[in-house]
Design a protein around this motif. Structure first.
Motif, PDB file in Angstrom:
ATOM      1  N   GLY A   1       0.793  -1.229   0.000  1.00 32.02           N
ATOM      2  CA  GLY A   1       0.000   0.000   0.000  1.00 32.02           C
ATOM      3  C   GLY A   1       0.820   1.270   0.000  1.00 32.02           C
ATOM      4  O   GLY A   1       2.052   1.251  -0.122  1.00 32.02           O
ATOM      5  N   ARG A   2       0.125   2.377   0.132  1.00 27.92           N
ATOM      6  CA  ARG A   2       0.747   3.709   0.177  1.00 27.92           C
ATOM      7  C   ARG A   2       1.710   3.811   1.362  1.00 27.92           C
ATOM      8  O   ARG A   2       1.462   3.190   2.407  1.00 27.92           O
ATOM      9  CB  ARG A   2      -0.350   4.760   0.351  1.00 27.92           C
ATOM     10  CG  ARG A   2      -1.328   4.792  -0.785  1.00 27.92           C
ATOM     11  CD  ARG A   2      -2.711   5.266  -0.353  1.00 27.92           C
ATOM     12  NE  ARG A   2      -3.666   5.025  -1.428  1.00 27.92           N
ATOM     13  CZ  ARG A   2      -4.292   3.843  -1.585  1.00 27.92           C
ATOM     14  NH1 ARG A   2      -4.096   2.854  -0.734  1.00 27.92           N
ATOM     15  NH2 ARG A   2      -5.109   3.672  -2.604  1.00 27.92           N
ATOM     16  N   GLU A   3       2.737   4.653   1.235  1.00 23.12           N
ATOM     17  CA  GLU A   3       3.726   4.828   2.304  1.00 23.12           C
ATOM     18  C   GLU A   3       3.062   5.262   3.614  1.00 23.12           C
ATOM     19  O   GLU A   3       3.445   4.817   4.691  1.00 23.12           O
ATOM     20  CB  GLU A   3       4.770   5.894   1.927  1.00 23.12           C
ATOM     21  CG  GLU A   3       5.768   5.454   0.882  1.00 23.12           C
ATOM     22  CD  GLU A   3       5.322   5.833  -0.524  1.00 23.12           C
ATOM     23  OE1 GLU A   3       4.104   6.054  -0.731  1.00 23.12           O
ATOM     24  OE2 GLU A   3       6.186   5.897  -1.416  1.00 23.12           O
ATOM     25  N   ASP A   4       2.069   6.145   3.513  1.00 24.05           N
ATOM     26  CA  ASP A   4       1.477   6.695   4.739  1.00 24.05           C
ATOM     27  C   ASP A   4       0.217   5.959   5.182  1.00 24.05           C
ATOM     28  O   ASP A   4       0.006   5.746   6.370  1.00 24.05           O
ATOM     29  CB  ASP A   4       1.191   8.195   4.579  1.00 24.05           C
ATOM     30  CG  ASP A   4       0.465   8.505   3.271  1.00 24.05           C
ATOM     31  OD1 ASP A   4       0.272   7.570   2.459  1.00 24.05           O
ATOM     32  OD2 ASP A   4       0.078   9.677   3.066  1.00 24.05           O
ATOM     33  N   LYS A   5      -0.597   5.532   4.220  1.00 24.75           N
ATOM     34  CA  LYS A   5      -1.913   4.993   4.609  1.00 24.75           C
ATOM     35  C   LYS A   5      -2.098   3.509   4.309  1.00 24.75           C
ATOM     36  O   LYS A   5      -3.169   2.950   4.571  1.00 24.75           O
ATOM     37  CB  LYS A   5      -3.014   5.794   3.915  1.00 24.75           C
ATOM     38  CG  LYS A   5      -3.104   7.234   4.418  1.00 24.75           C
ATOM     39  CD  LYS A   5      -4.130   8.010   3.603  1.00 24.75           C
ATOM     40  CE  LYS A   5      -4.023   9.507   3.876  1.00 24.75           C
ATOM     41  NZ  LYS A   5      -4.622  10.302   2.791  1.00 24.75           N
TER      42      LYS A   5
END
Lengths: 251, 251
Positions: free
Chosen positions: A117-121
């Motif tokens: 997934g996304r780095e932050d979420k």
């Protein structure tokens, strides 16, 4: 065929081009070469990616970009998504070392995806829903969240080690397994069935389907399994619609 | 005490600050917090490191910088160096999974070091000589050389997994093990012995000592072992010097 060639790494909306490049290098280090990105082509900084790929630049040219995760894994049988969180339907999560034989067995005959997934979420719930398995990379309570390329490295490292273990034996294929596209047809039919029969309310459908997807992902689903389940849904919807007409006619 | 706190990661002359930061994050993800750098303080781009450390910045403040590898590992019993190459004295190399119990057993009671070389040139022979063990991270023939932080991640991941394995049991300490400083005293005495007795020519001394270091590193060396070996070297040098005088007096 080398099963590692059937392993596809899928990055969902990676924010930093540098991470895409580092992922390319990690993959190539571990003999994995099929990389797909989810998002709009213009949102990826491929210049930055090129810098970090460092001798793995050629891999960047082979990257496929898809708009949705469903498209990226339409031809994949096993689809394993990584999640740092635990909780709702994530408690059946596998360790990278546990999932490695599942992935490698699958890759002996089928395209097999590993989704990050996304780095932050991370991955959203509707994306985890597309996955047949969930991976949880163990990490310290000091700092749980791994860098994207480190996550890819750990997963690919476990698969690479197993693939190069002389005692590992690839399975003979029995019956063809259902791929992502076929599974999505099945889930669409069952969603419709649940709504049309009034089994669940529209606002609870997503939650219910997540559960159903997890149940069906516990074992392998062959093409034949999916045909039976699809047929059952179709027949039930037909019967329900007949019942409904009867109901109406009785009023 | 948590054995992971006894694990020291040593980076020899890392070129890119970003790699230092990524290493910090990977270490913290795996519960390892002792980081040492070899080089001159001004050669490290700590600003760049800070960016990549990403929530592990606090670790940057605890970094120790040493001029030589010997100083950085003077208090360490087991010192494992990574090498991508095979060959001269590297054929006894361990896989990360094989070395993990050696490192963790050692870290139960002693400072224990994992040494990583330069991004481009790795560790030099004289640095590998300081190591008691050599680690070879398996990788694809497509592209052998791992990114620095990926190498650290793979090694720390193996140690972290073992440390969190409920069936792993830390060893009870028997006799105190010799640390890096004590081992270097031993090797210095044996080097002198080899030269003074004419056992080997000065230009072949380094090569010979590499071999001797490998032999002594195969098992554990306790403080007592080193005292015996030091004593033997000292006595032999004394005897040889007597012999020499006799020789002279006979001429």
């Amino acid at each position: 065929m080398n099963p590692l060639e059937n392993i596809r790494i899928v990055l969902v909306e990676p924010k930093y081009g540098g991470n895409i490049g580092s992922v390319c290098r990690a993959m190539m280090n571990m003999g994995v070469t099929d990389l797909a990105l989810i998002g709009r082509p213009e949102q990826f900084d491929m210049e930055e990616a090129r810098k970090l790929a460092f001798h793995a630049e050629e891999m960047l040219n082979g990257i496929q970009i898809f708009q949705t995760l469903e498209e990226a894994v339409a031809d994949c049988t096993v689809v394993a998504g990584t999640s740092a969180r635990t909780g709702f339907y994530r408690d059946h999560a596998f360790l990278p070392r546990e999932i490695a034989p599942v992935l490698l067995d699958s890759a002996a005959h089928h395209k097999t995806a590993l989704v990050f997934g996304r780095e932050d979420k991370g991955l959203f719930n509707n994306e985890l829903a597309v996955c047949t398995h969930i991976i949880n990379i163990p990490s310290s309570e000091l700092y749980r969240s791994l860098n994207l390329s480190h996550s890819v490295m750990v997963c690919c490292y476990e698969i690479f080690l197993l693939a190069n273990n002389p005692s590992y034996e690839a399975p003979a294929e029995c019956s063809p397994e259902a791929d992502g596209a076929m599974r999505e047809r099945l889930y669409a039919a069952w969603s419709a069935l649940m709504l049309e029969t009034g089994f669940c309310e529209p606002e609870k459908l997503d939650h219910m389907m997540l559960g159903l997807r997890r149940i069906f992902s516990r074992g392998k689903l062959t093409d034949n399994d999916v045909k039976i389940l699809l047929g059952l849904a179709k027949q039930s919807r037909w019967a329900a619609s007949m019942k409904e007409r009867e109901g109406f006619s009785q009023v």
